[in-house]
Design a protein around this motif. Structure first.
Motif, PDB file in Angstrom:
ATOM      1  N   LYS A  32       0.839  -1.209   0.000  1.00  0.00           N
ATOM      2  CA  LYS A  32       0.000   0.000   0.000  1.00  0.00           C
ATOM      3  C   LYS A  32       0.873   1.258   0.000  1.00  0.00           C
ATOM      4  O   LYS A  32       0.552   2.258  -0.658  1.00  0.00           O
ATOM      5  CB  LYS A  32      -0.934   0.002   1.208  1.00  0.00           C
ATOM      6  CG  LYS A  32      -1.940   1.153   1.198  1.00  0.00           C
ATOM      7  CD  LYS A  32      -2.887   1.076   2.360  1.00  0.00           C
ATOM      8  CE  LYS A  32      -3.940   2.179   2.276  1.00  0.00           C
ATOM      9  NZ  LYS A  32      -3.377   3.548   2.171  1.00  0.00           N
ATOM     10  N   ARG A  35       2.033   1.789  -3.490  1.00  0.00           N
ATOM     11  CA  ARG A  35       0.902   2.248  -4.300  1.00  0.00           C
ATOM     12  C   ARG A  35       0.630   3.716  -4.059  1.00  0.00           C
ATOM     13  O   ARG A  35       0.435   4.495  -4.993  1.00  0.00           O
ATOM     14  CB  ARG A  35      -0.347   1.422  -3.952  1.00  0.00           C
ATOM     15  CG  ARG A  35      -0.943   0.724  -5.123  1.00  0.00           C
ATOM     16  CD  ARG A  35      -2.221  -0.007  -4.878  1.00  0.00           C
ATOM     17  NE  ARG A  35      -2.724  -0.183  -3.558  1.00  0.00           N
ATOM     18  CZ  ARG A  35      -3.630   0.596  -2.985  1.00  0.00           C
ATOM     19  NH1 ARG A  35      -4.082   1.670  -3.635  1.00  0.00           N
ATOM     20  NH2 ARG A  35      -4.068   0.330  -1.783  1.00  0.00           N
ATOM     21  N   ASP A  36       0.599   4.104  -2.784  1.00  0.00           N
ATOM     22  CA  ASP A  36       0.335   5.503  -2.437  1.00  0.00           C
ATOM     23  C   ASP A  36       1.450   6.410  -2.966  1.00  0.00           C
ATOM     24  O   ASP A  36       1.191   7.522  -3.440  1.00  0.00           O
ATOM     25  CB  ASP A  36       0.209   5.654  -0.921  1.00  0.00           C
ATOM     26  CG  ASP A  36      -1.056   5.010  -0.373  1.00  0.00           C
ATOM     27  OD1 ASP A  36      -1.964   4.734  -1.184  1.00  0.00           O
ATOM     28  OD2 ASP A  36      -1.132   4.784   0.853  1.00  0.00           O
ATOM     29  N   ASP A  39       0.831   6.982  -6.397  1.00  0.00           N
ATOM     30  CA  ASP A  39      -0.508   7.536  -6.611  1.00  0.00           C
ATOM     31  C   ASP A  39      -1.333   6.627  -7.529  1.00  0.00           C
ATOM     32  O   ASP A  39      -1.944   7.070  -8.506  1.00  0.00           O
ATOM     33  CB  ASP A  39      -0.422   8.953  -7.203  1.00  0.00           C
ATOM     34  CG  ASP A  39      -1.758   9.700  -7.088  1.00  0.00           C
ATOM     35  OD1 ASP A  39      -2.552   9.341  -6.188  1.00  0.00           O
ATOM     36  OD2 ASP A  39      -2.003  10.614  -7.900  1.00  0.00           O
ATOM     37  N   SER A  41      -4.300   3.487  -7.772  1.00  0.00           N
ATOM     38  CA  SER A  41      -5.379   2.758  -7.121  1.00  0.00           C
ATOM     39  C   SER A  41      -5.127   1.259  -7.270  1.00  0.00           C
ATOM     40  O   SER A  41      -4.281   0.823  -8.058  1.00  0.00           O
ATOM     41  CB  SER A  41      -6.724   3.108  -7.769  1.00  0.00           C
ATOM     42  OG  SER A  41      -6.736   2.667  -9.119  1.00  0.00           O
ATOM     43  N   GLN A  42      -5.869   0.459  -6.513  1.00  0.00           N
ATOM     44  CA  GLN A  42      -5.766  -0.991  -6.674  1.00  0.00           C
ATOM     45  C   GLN A  42      -6.159  -1.401  -8.088  1.00  0.00           C
ATOM     46  O   GLN A  42      -5.561  -2.310  -8.668  1.00  0.00           O
ATOM     47  CB  GLN A  42      -6.656  -1.704  -5.647  1.00  0.00           C
ATOM     48  CG  GLN A  42      -6.127  -1.661  -4.228  1.00  0.00           C
ATOM     49  CD  GLN A  42      -6.869  -2.627  -3.313  1.00  0.00           C
ATOM     50  OE1 GLN A  42      -7.895  -3.179  -3.666  1.00  0.00           O
ATOM     51  NE2 GLN A  42      -6.318  -2.814  -2.111  1.00  0.00           N
ATOM     52  N   GLU A  43      -7.158  -0.707  -8.636  1.00  0.00           N
ATOM     53  CA  GLU A  43      -7.597  -1.018  -9.997  1.00  0.00           C
ATOM     54  C   GLU A  43      -6.478  -0.761 -11.008  1.00  0.00           C
ATOM     55  O   GLU A  43      -6.290  -1.536 -11.960  1.00  0.00           O
ATOM     56  CB  GLU A  43      -8.832  -0.197 -10.376  1.00  0.00           C
ATOM     57  CG  GLU A  43     -10.113  -0.585  -9.652  1.00  0.00           C
ATOM     58  CD  GLU A  43     -10.158  -0.078  -8.209  1.00  0.00           C
ATOM     59  OE1 GLU A  43      -9.273   0.716  -7.828  1.00  0.00           O
ATOM     60  OE2 GLU A  43     -11.085  -0.481  -7.478  1.00  0.00           O
TER      61      GLU A  43
END
Length: 306
Positions: A32, A35-36, A39, A41-43
């Motif tokens: 996470k 990912r953050d 920037d 999203s999980q998608e």
């Protein structure tokens, strides 16, 4: 077993469970965080991995049955990780260090796959320029490429869940109820296809697709009898199969009324580039029925013709 032993076993199991939860938590926070930082999203990460967003959510929570090198390296690339971050990923997810030589093999395999896909795309464009129905199959006769003329030939075929001509050529000829409307002398086509099934199984006995076709043949009494009795006798008498006996002419009815009933030779013409991919190219050569060549025995031509 003493009560102390039971306690020790239960305590060990509890400790292992807590450790697994902590490892999953570290992995989730690590992924996470990446990912953050990017920037994403999980998608968006799921799209990079070519999996569903739900599947990626399970990855991020550590709910994976087995963390293979392929999955971990794909995840590292999707999240743009450095070598150091990749090593942390392997430790958090699988408790081991990465193997660079495995990554090299995976990259080579992906590069080869991309090159093959690009080549097949170009080959499809070339095939579409051909006037005769042409298609490319794998060893199980699954149709991998087909040109416009091939699609036109079968354009009026009704939907069938397992035997569409765009999916598998043998299955269409053997099982589709519309096959006799295209393959006019259908019993001859079926014998040839059963012979090819037998020949293909000799070369690829472990192929699941070919084994499934044979199982389905056995479920149809008429086809089973033809496969076990008529086809071997036919092969013994003619030495023919669907592909390699290229002189054989069978009848084919084209849906275009301007063509109608034609003779058909099925000719294999596989270039080396397709063979290297384990594929075979076939062309349905359509001829007028009065152009069929009847082979004559030696020494029987001149005086018999007279």
């Amino acid at each position: 077993m003493s009560a102390g032993t039971y306690f020790d076993a239960g305590e060990q199991e509890s400790t292992q469970s807590v450790a697994a939860e902590m490892q999953a938590k570290r992995l989730q926070e690590f992924l996470k965080g990446r990912r953050d930082h990017l920037d994403l999203s999980q998608e968006a990460v799921a799209e990079r991995l070519d999996i569903s967003a739900r599947a990626y959510g399970n990855w991020e929570r550590g709910r994976v049955k087995e963390w293979t090198d392929a999955k971990l390296y794909a995840l590292a690339e999707a999240l743009e990780m450095s070598e150091f971050q990749t090593a942390r990923l392997f430790q958090y997810a699988a408790g081991r260090v990465p193997q660079p030589e495995v990554r090299t093999r995976l990259r080579r395999a992906r590069s080869s796959t991309r090159e093959s896909s690009a080549f097949l795309g170009d080959y499809t464009v070339m095939m579409d320029a051909l006037a005769l129905p042409t298609f490319v199959t794998d060893p199980a006769w699954d149709v991998k490429l087909a040109n416009k003329a091939y699609r036109d030939l079968f354009r009026n075929v009704r939907f069938h869940p397992t035997a569409m001509p765009s999916q598998n050529f043998l299955r269409f000829g053997l099982f589709h109820p519309d096959a006799p409307s295209i393959f006019a002398d259908h019993l001859k086509w079926q014998l040839a296809m059963l012979a090819q099934l037998s020949s293909s199984l000799e070369q690829h006995s472990e192929d699941n697709g070919l084994q499934a076709i044979r199982r389905d043949v056995y479920r149809h009494p008429a086809l089973r009898d033809a496969y076990l009795t008529d086809m071997p006798a036919w092969v013994l008498g003619t030495g023919a199969d669907l592909v390699h006996h290229e002189g054989a002419v069978r009848e084919l009815r084209h849906p275009d009324p301007r063509l109608g009933l034609k003779g058909c030779r099925l000719v294999e013409e596989t270039p080396r580039s397709l063979k290297s991919l384990g594929l075979m190219r076939l062309t349905l050569v359509l001829i007028d029925l009065d152009e069929r060549i009847v082979p004559r025995s030696r020494g029987t031509h001149d005086h018999h013709a007279a």
